[in-house]
Design an enzyme around this catalytic site. Sequence first.
Site, short mmCIF file in Angstrom:
data_model
loop_
_atom_site.label_atom_id
_atom_site.label_comp_id
_atom_site.label_asym_id
_atom_site.label_seq_id
_atom_site.Cartn_x
_atom_site.Cartn_y
_atom_site.Cartn_z
N HIS A 234 1.41 -2.08 1.53
CA HIS A 234 1.58 -0.88 2.33
C HIS A 234 3.02 -0.39 2.24
CE1 HIS A 234 -2.34 -1.59 4.15
NE2 HIS A 234 -2.24 -0.46 4.81
N HIS B 177 1.97 -8.62 8.53
CA HIS B 177 3.03 -9.05 7.62
C HIS B 177 4.23 -9.55 8.41
CE1 HIS B 177 1.39 -7.76 3.76
NE2 HIS B 177 0.98 -6.66 4.35
#
Length: 393
Positions: free
Chosen positions: A162, A209
């Site tokens: 991302h 993350h």
Amino acid sequence: MALWSRVCAVCALRASRPPGWAEPGGSFLRAHGSEDGPLLPFKEAGGKDAWHLFMALEMAIEFRIQIREGCTQKYIVKNYFYYYLFKFSAALGEEVFYITFLPFMHWNIDHSVTRRMTIIWCIVMYIGQVSKDILKWPRPLSPPVVKLEMRTVAEYGMPSTHAMAATAISFSFFSSTVSQYQYPFELGLAAAFVFSTLVCLSRLYTGMHTVLDVIGGALISALLLLLLDPAWDTIDHLLFTSPFSPLLSLVVPLVLCYNYPKLDYYRPTRGDTTIILGAGGGATVGCWLSNQCAAPAHTSAHFQLGFSLITSKVMLVMLARFCVGILIILLTRWLMKSVALGLLGYWFKFPTGDLEAQRRLEVEVPYKFITYSSVGFSATVLVPLLHELLGLM
């Protein structure tokens, strides 16, 4: 990670329930003092614990603190501004964004800008996805982190694709338009920075993350942009004019997908990579064919003097192009997916609804590549032709 979630007012509920704790999905309590007793309605459950729980839930409703389920753990959202901001920001790195934003740019703004963003997006995402399955760094543990997404939870974490995609898309858009359109340099740079930063922070907020994953992804993407920028004109010229471009644009991505790192268990990374490379390959072939046939192309003529010249009429035409184009893309996706799965199911002897069979290498790669290369081709060839027929050019 857990601290960042708490700062943004997302708190995990305790995994274990004390006596009298409400069962998920219902307004019932265990009888006071019994962990395995019969379920009783709130008004019939006895004891101080039940009363305190009832009052706590009433306060939660009063202050609009919603207990959400459906992830790996339950959590409480206390600040909906941050919640919806970062959920929306996370969506900017998903398929739904790229399948709308990139075609919109191609149909309405500038072909050359879209080509650049698409090719860089494919390169960055392939490197990021492969790096995940080579490094095999796990995602943050939950608990203590609150994970708000489930689809990619089976993937590894390093680097954050991302973050890589957001950095690549935003800064490649900025670098390719700043010399063509009249807008303040500082405004474009700030917009690219804000866009990529929001997506990066959303990966921390959703618990998908670590900080290192996000920083690593952004730095890798920035390095790739610096390496590709000096050679971009040469790459673009070859892909746009070379007679070997269609062959290279389809064969190379397909070979890369078939030689994707072997998975020890099924993860969506290989399938997602195939989707991205297929769409990029199909779009590149479409751009090459349009150039060879001298098809009309949208240029930035209406925007060369600045975006202030966009009128309501121009906006309506752009919206009409987008709606027509998205309809064709969705129809193409549905048709080609049905055809590809039908042919592969006949060849490999499996029903088209068999999810496990669709995850096999010899099935997943060709059906997704055929489907999304057709989507990319239709977006760059069929849709502009339809726009011309409808008088939307």
